[in-house]
Scaffold this motif. Structure first.
Motif, mmCIF file in Angstrom:
data_model
loop_
_atom_site.group_PDB
_atom_site.id
_atom_site.type_symbol
_atom_site.label_atom_id
_atom_site.label_comp_id
_atom_site.label_asym_id
_atom_site.label_seq_id
_atom_site.Cartn_x
_atom_site.Cartn_y
_atom_site.Cartn_z
ATOM 1 N N PHE A 291 -0.293 -6.112 -6.247
ATOM 2 C CA PHE A 291 -0.963 -6.149 -4.954
ATOM 3 C C PHE A 291 0.069 -5.798 -3.893
ATOM 4 O O PHE A 291 1.219 -6.225 -3.975
ATOM 5 C CB PHE A 291 -1.504 -7.554 -4.644
ATOM 6 N N GLU B 29 3.169 -7.994 -4.212
ATOM 7 C CA GLU B 29 2.938 -9.346 -4.724
ATOM 8 C C GLU B 29 2.531 -9.227 -6.185
ATOM 9 O O GLU B 29 1.948 -8.227 -6.580
ATOM 10 C CB GLU B 29 1.768 -10.019 -4.012
ATOM 11 N N ARG C 23 -5.157 -4.096 -4.174
ATOM 12 C CA ARG C 23 -4.826 -4.186 -5.599
ATOM 13 C C ARG C 23 -4.661 -2.779 -6.165
ATOM 14 O O ARG C 23 -5.498 -1.906 -5.935
ATOM 15 C CB ARG C 23 -5.946 -4.907 -6.340
ATOM 16 N N ARG D 296 0.685 -6.186 0.205
ATOM 17 C CA ARG D 296 0.182 -6.942 1.351
ATOM 18 C C ARG D 296 0.963 -6.564 2.602
ATOM 19 O O ARG D 296 2.177 -6.384 2.562
ATOM 20 C CB ARG D 296 0.336 -8.440 1.089
ATOM 21 N N TRP D 297 0.244 -6.447 3.722
ATOM 22 C CA TRP D 297 0.900 -6.228 5.011
ATOM 23 C C TRP D 297 0.021 -6.776 6.125
ATOM 24 O O TRP D 297 -1.164 -7.005 5.949
ATOM 25 C CB TRP D 297 1.231 -4.757 5.233
ATOM 26 N N ARG E 252 -4.633 -6.532 2.011
ATOM 27 C CA ARG E 252 -4.138 -6.795 0.656
ATOM 28 C C ARG E 252 -4.881 -5.844 -0.275
ATOM 29 O O ARG E 252 -6.109 -5.892 -0.359
ATOM 30 C CB ARG E 252 -4.404 -8.244 0.279
ATOM 31 N N MET F 280 -4.561 -9.242 8.138
ATOM 32 C CA MET F 280 -3.847 -9.081 6.871
ATOM 33 C C MET F 280 -4.628 -8.138 5.958
ATOM 34 O O MET F 280 -5.833 -8.287 5.781
ATOM 35 C CB MET F 280 -3.671 -10.411 6.145
#
Length: 100
Positions: A18, A10, A67, A20-21, A65, A63
């Protein structure tokens, strides 16, 4: 535990992104860490970024996330993701290698 969505990058910029999964709820302790292993070659994912999350036991999925800072502009990066409990125990899931 299984990855049900992602991982996907992202907000890709020259210096930060970032990843995300989403996984099935890993259970165990309330605190988990999402971990991204990354690097500029798929055989050398020696850099690591990590982010703490709290598991909501009332939801079937979690979730993550993470960075990643300090990226080099116009560079292809390869990555894979995993997660661990706060005590360091693996959630037993790891993604295939992807790139951004």
């Amino acid at each position: 535990v299984a990855i049900t969505k992602g991982p996907v990058p992202e907000l890709i910029s020259d210096y930060v992104t970032f990843i995300r999964w989403i996984t099935t709820n890993p259970g165990g302790s309330d605190v988990h860490f999402g971990i991204v292993h990354y690097g500029t070659a798929p055989q050398d994912l020696s850099q690591t970024a990590k982010s703490e999350i709290r598991v909501n036991r009332g939801h079937p999925e979690t979730m993550f996330r993470v960075r990643i800072n300090g990226l080099k502009p116009r560079t292809t990066y390869y990555y894979k993701v995993t997660s661990i409990e706060s005590g360091g125990k693996s959630d037993g899931v790891e993604s295939p290698i992807s790139q951004f």
